[in-house]
Motif scaffolding. Sequence first.
Motif, PDB file in Angstrom:
ATOM      1  N   LEU A   1       6.315  -1.830   0.229  1.00  0.00           N
ATOM      2  CA  LEU A   1       5.043  -1.947  -0.481  1.00  0.00           C
ATOM      3  C   LEU A   1       4.046  -0.954   0.107  1.00  0.00           C
ATOM      4  CD1 LEU A   1       4.852  -5.845  -0.710  1.00  0.00           C
ATOM      5  CD2 LEU A   1       5.826  -4.227  -2.357  1.00  0.00           C
ATOM      6  N   HIS A   2       3.581  -0.038  -0.723  1.00  0.00           N
ATOM      7  CA  HIS A   2       2.723   1.056  -0.279  1.00  0.00           C
ATOM      8  C   HIS A   2       1.283   0.606  -0.046  1.00  0.00           C
ATOM      9  CE1 HIS A   2       0.666   1.218  -4.157  1.00  0.00           C
ATOM     10  NE2 HIS A   2       1.856   1.099  -4.738  1.00  0.00           N
ATOM     11  N   GLY A   3       0.516   1.458   0.618  1.00  0.00           N
ATOM     12  CA  GLY A   3      -0.888   1.196   0.885  1.00  0.00           C
ATOM     13  C   GLY A   3      -1.798   1.742  -0.195  1.00  0.00           C
ATOM     14  N   LYS A   4      -3.111   1.623   0.024  1.00  0.00           N
ATOM     15  CA  LYS A   4      -4.112   2.008  -0.969  1.00  0.00           C
ATOM     16  C   LYS A   4      -4.035   3.485  -1.325  1.00  0.00           C
ATOM     17  CE  LYS A   4      -7.941   1.828  -3.436  1.00  0.00           C
ATOM     18  NZ  LYS A   4      -7.947   3.233  -3.859  1.00  0.00           N
ATOM     19  N   ASN A   5      -3.894   4.351  -0.354  1.00  0.00           N
ATOM     20  CA  ASN A   5      -3.862   5.798  -0.607  1.00  0.00           C
ATOM     21  C   ASN A   5      -2.453   6.359  -0.495  1.00  0.00           C
ATOM     22  OD1 ASN A   5      -6.673   5.955  -1.009  1.00  0.00           O
ATOM     23  ND2 ASN A   5      -7.007   5.990   1.197  1.00  0.00           N
ATOM     24  N   PHE A   6      -1.486   5.525  -0.810  1.00  0.00           N
ATOM     25  CA  PHE A   6      -0.078   5.907  -0.705  1.00  0.00           C
ATOM     26  C   PHE A   6       0.626   5.558  -2.011  1.00  0.00           C
ATOM     27  CE2 PHE A   6      -1.830   5.037   3.413  1.00  0.00           C
ATOM     28  CZ  PHE A   6      -1.290   5.980   4.268  1.00  0.00           C
TER      29      PHE A   6
ATOM     30  N   THR B   1      -2.730  -1.617   2.812  1.00  0.00           N
ATOM     31  CA  THR B   1      -2.997  -2.609   1.775  1.00  0.00           C
ATOM     32  C   THR B   1      -1.707  -3.308   1.357  1.00  0.00           C
ATOM     33  OG1 THR B   1      -4.898  -1.358   0.969  1.00  0.00           O
ATOM     34  CG2 THR B   1      -3.931  -2.945  -0.555  1.00  0.00           C
ATOM     35  N   GLY B   2      -0.610  -2.581   1.395  1.00  0.00           N
ATOM     36  CA  GLY B   2       0.690  -3.193   1.128  1.00  0.00           C
ATOM     37  C   GLY B   2       1.033  -4.283   2.128  1.00  0.00           C
ATOM     38  N   GLY B   3       0.452  -4.210   3.329  1.00  0.00           N
ATOM     39  CA  GLY B   3       0.645  -5.274   4.304  1.00  0.00           C
ATOM     40  C   GLY B   3      -0.066  -6.551   3.881  1.00  0.00           C
ATOM     41  N   MET B   4      -1.265  -6.414   3.303  1.00  0.00           N
ATOM     42  CA  MET B   4      -1.960  -7.583   2.751  1.00  0.00           C
ATOM     43  C   MET B   4      -1.129  -8.204   1.633  1.00  0.00           C
ATOM     44  SD  MET B   4      -5.965  -6.317   2.555  1.00  0.00           S
ATOM     45  CE  MET B   4      -6.647  -7.967   2.269  1.00  0.00           C
ATOM     46  N   LEU B   5      -0.556  -7.356   0.794  1.00  0.00           N
ATOM     47  CA  LEU B   5       0.265  -7.828  -0.310  1.00  0.00           C
ATOM     48  C   LEU B   5       1.549  -8.475   0.208  1.00  0.00           C
ATOM     49  CD1 LEU B   5       1.098  -8.108  -3.243  1.00  0.00           C
ATOM     50  CD2 LEU B   5       1.746  -5.681  -3.237  1.00  0.00           C
ATOM     51  N   ALA B   6       2.182  -7.869   1.201  1.00  0.00           N
ATOM     52  CA  ALA B   6       3.423  -8.416   1.758  1.00  0.00           C
ATOM     53  C   ALA B   6       3.187  -9.791   2.377  1.00  0.00           C
ATOM     54  CB  ALA B   6       4.004  -7.462   2.792  1.00  0.00           C
ATOM     55  N   ALA B   7       2.062  -9.940   3.083  1.00  0.00           N
ATOM     56  CA  ALA B   7       1.735 -11.238   3.663  1.00  0.00           C
ATOM     57  C   ALA B   7       1.529 -12.275   2.570  1.00  0.00           C
ATOM     58  CB  ALA B   7       0.488 -11.122   4.537  1.00  0.00           C
ATOM     59  N   ARG B   8       0.831 -11.893   1.496  1.00  0.00           N
ATOM     60  CA  ARG B   8       0.619 -12.814   0.375  1.00  0.00           C
ATOM     61  C   ARG B   8       1.950 -13.172  -0.278  1.00  0.00           C
ATOM     62  NH1 ARG B   8      -2.472 -16.334  -0.038  1.00  0.00           N
ATOM     63  NH2 ARG B   8      -4.121 -14.894   0.630  1.00  0.00           N
ATOM     64  N   TYR B   9       2.834 -12.185  -0.421  1.00  0.00           N
ATOM     65  CA  TYR B   9       4.148 -12.432  -1.017  1.00  0.00           C
ATOM     66  C   TYR B   9       4.923 -13.454  -0.186  1.00  0.00           C
ATOM     67  CZ  TYR B   9       8.566 -11.458  -3.396  1.00  0.00           C
ATOM     68  OH  TYR B   9       9.726 -11.579  -4.140  1.00  0.00           O
TER      69      TYR B   9
ATOM     70  N   VAL C   1       7.803  -7.560   7.380  1.00  0.00           N
ATOM     71  CA  VAL C   1       7.442  -6.481   8.306  1.00  0.00           C
ATOM     72  C   VAL C   1       6.077  -5.955   7.894  1.00  0.00           C
ATOM     73  CG1 VAL C   1       8.077  -4.246   9.293  1.00  0.00           C
ATOM     74  CG2 VAL C   1       9.873  -5.869   8.602  1.00  0.00           C
ATOM     75  N   LEU C   2       5.119  -6.008   8.798  1.00  0.00           N
ATOM     76  CA  LEU C   2       3.757  -5.550   8.529  1.00  0.00           C
ATOM     77  C   LEU C   2       3.475  -4.305   9.359  1.00  0.00           C
ATOM     78  CD1 LEU C   2       1.920  -9.003   8.574  1.00  0.00           C
ATOM     79  CD2 LEU C   2       2.841  -7.766   6.602  1.00  0.00           C
ATOM     80  N   VAL C   3       3.239  -3.194   8.660  1.00  0.00           N
ATOM     81  CA  VAL C   3       2.987  -1.906   9.312  1.00  0.00           C
ATOM     82  C   VAL C   3       1.498  -1.585   9.180  1.00  0.00           C
ATOM     83  CG1 VAL C   3       3.611   0.536   9.406  1.00  0.00           C
ATOM     84  CG2 VAL C   3       5.315  -1.160   8.653  1.00  0.00           C
ATOM     85  N   ASN C   4       0.778  -1.653  10.277  1.00  0.00           N
ATOM     86  CA  ASN C   4      -0.669  -1.423  10.268  1.00  0.00           C
ATOM     87  C   ASN C   4      -1.318  -2.018   9.026  1.00  0.00           C
ATOM     88  OD1 ASN C   4       0.250   0.826  12.282  1.00  0.00           O
ATOM     89  ND2 ASN C   4      -1.974   0.676  12.505  1.00  0.00           N
ATOM     90  N   PRO C   5      -1.134  -3.324   8.823  1.00  0.00           N
ATOM     91  CA  PRO C   5      -1.738  -3.954   7.647  1.00  0.00           C
ATOM     92  C   PRO C   5      -3.254  -4.000   7.797  1.00  0.00           C
ATOM     93  CG  PRO C   5      -0.903  -5.627   9.124  1.00  0.00           C
ATOM     94  CD  PRO C   5      -0.480  -4.308   9.698  1.00  0.00           C
TER      95      PRO C   5
ATOM     96  N   ILE D   1      -9.648  -5.703  -2.187  1.00  0.00           N
ATOM     97  CA  ILE D   1      -9.361  -5.607  -0.755  1.00  0.00           C
ATOM     98  C   ILE D   1     -10.505  -6.186   0.072  1.00  0.00           C
ATOM     99  CG2 ILE D   1      -9.000  -3.970   1.135  1.00  0.00           C
ATOM    100  CD1 ILE D   1      -7.676  -2.108  -0.994  1.00  0.00           C
ATOM    101  N   TYR D   2     -11.720  -5.850  -0.307  1.00  0.00           N
ATOM    102  CA  TYR D   2     -12.900  -6.287   0.446  1.00  0.00           C
ATOM    103  C   TYR D   2     -13.091  -7.798   0.373  1.00  0.00           C
ATOM    104  CZ  TYR D   2     -17.908  -6.810   1.551  1.00  0.00           C
ATOM    105  OH  TYR D   2     -19.114  -7.198   2.081  1.00  0.00           O
ATOM    106  N   THR D   3     -12.794  -8.387  -0.779  1.00  0.00           N
ATOM    107  CA  THR D   3     -13.120  -9.796  -0.998  1.00  0.00           C
ATOM    108  C   THR D   3     -11.973 -10.756  -0.716  1.00  0.00           C
ATOM    109  OG1 THR D   3     -12.529  -9.629  -3.360  1.00  0.00           O
ATOM    110  CG2 THR D   3     -14.839  -9.227  -2.756  1.00  0.00           C
ATOM    111  N   GLN D   4     -10.762 -10.256  -0.394  1.00  0.00           N
ATOM    112  CA  GLN D   4      -9.601 -11.140  -0.259  1.00  0.00           C
ATOM    113  C   GLN D   4      -8.858 -10.941   1.067  1.00  0.00           C
ATOM    114  OE1 GLN D   4      -7.101 -11.068  -3.810  1.00  0.00           O
ATOM    115  NE2 GLN D   4      -8.866 -10.596  -5.078  1.00  0.00           N
ATOM    116  N   PRO D   5      -9.525 -11.106   2.202  1.00  0.00           N
ATOM    117  CA  PRO D   5      -8.830 -10.943   3.480  1.00  0.00           C
ATOM    118  C   PRO D   5      -7.740 -11.994   3.660  1.00  0.00           C
ATOM    119  CG  PRO D   5     -10.953 -11.990   3.819  1.00  0.00           C
ATOM    120  CD  PRO D   5     -10.919 -11.538   2.383  1.00  0.00           C
ATOM    121  N   VAL D   6      -6.674 -11.617   4.335  1.00  0.00           N
ATOM    122  CA  VAL D   6      -5.550 -12.537   4.542  1.00  0.00           C
ATOM    123  C   VAL D   6      -5.604 -13.181   5.924  1.00  0.00           C
ATOM    124  CG1 VAL D   6      -3.955 -10.836   5.508  1.00  0.00           C
ATOM    125  CG2 VAL D   6      -3.051 -12.730   4.144  1.00  0.00           C
TER     126      VAL D   6
END
Length: 383
Positions: free
Chosen positions: A120-125, A191-199, A211-215, A293-298
């Motif tokens: 899962l990619h990040g915001k600028n990826f 950002t993909g780390g935020m998504l992976a955690a939610r998943y 696996v969370l890479v610099n989430p 991203i700003y309003t939904q911290p995990v």
Amino acid sequence: MPSSLSQCMHRLSRYVVATLRAGALVGFTSLVAASEAGAASAAPTLPASAPPANASASGPLNARASPDSNAGPAYGPELQGFDYPYPVNRFDFTSQRTPLHMVYLDVKPSQPNGRTVVLLHGKNFCAATWRETIDTLSGAGYRVIAPDQIGFCKSSKPAQYQYSFQQLANNTHALLASLGIETATVVGHSTGGMLAARYALMYPDETQQLVLVNPIGLEDWKAMGVPSKTVDEWFDRELRTSAPGIRRYEQATYYAGQWSERYEPWVQMLAGMYRGPGKRIVAWNSALLYDMIYTQPVVYELGQIRVPTLLMIGDKDTTAIGKDFSPPEVQARVGHYAELAKTTQARVPGSTLVEFPDLGHAPQMQDPVAFHRALLAGLAALR
């Protein structure tokens, strides 16, 4: 008019006419950008695949990637014109009463080990930025699925969409179900780390490993004093996106002050969408995503994760959404990943932490050899 100048203008006119006849507004935009930057800075379209990982990763920006140059290719709103390093697949579905499509890579190994990894990619990826990770994992026997999320890269960019990490997780789950994948290791970066955690929180029985890479989202920036922006304000900000701004930010944050020409294709990948005819819809979706991203911290739910979790953190990362427009006292207390790495490990039950002391926000790109060695060891540790 001197003969040589007349010939030059004639050739230019023929080029413009041919470009317009081909309907290549993207090419014409690139021509204008290159002309403004000067003929010496004009360069051919950069390939999607990066140069070898052993290229120099230090030193100043070279002439081709000068920090002030906005020259480069223009791409469509779904990254039309930018080639991915693997065959591109498309998943069509309906969400929020809107027909959408997710583009994804599905790379099958020659000698499968029976496991699937979802990247899962990040915001600028984008999915393409996982190229070296896909090579490494497929070479080790893993099937690799790398999607572009809705709103990103080659996937749909709807005019209106209520973005949430729950929605993106649901979309990803639907994609995997369509492929018959019942369980997978989920790797998320940034950002993909935020998504992976939610998943993993939503589908624990189908998440074999996390696996969370610099989430991001490991701290609540809003609660820590980062000022809020409306979606309209984010949109105005995104319309000003340019290659120099992307380049400077990535050098400082993603690569801990280092730079290599092998990072430049990823700068052009992003900047090219803002040079193209779909700039406004790209900027609008980006604005909606920043609000998500700003309003939904995990961070408040990390303790509820119940799957085996590997944290991979570049300690020199300083990422914090909105940090650049925050008061100095707020800037001073956000984005300290060397500390966040340890507090996050303490929050996620039974998690394992691997730190890269000299790396920034994108360790998989800055030092792919060290990163992939640690990743393969972490995946193999799951029994």
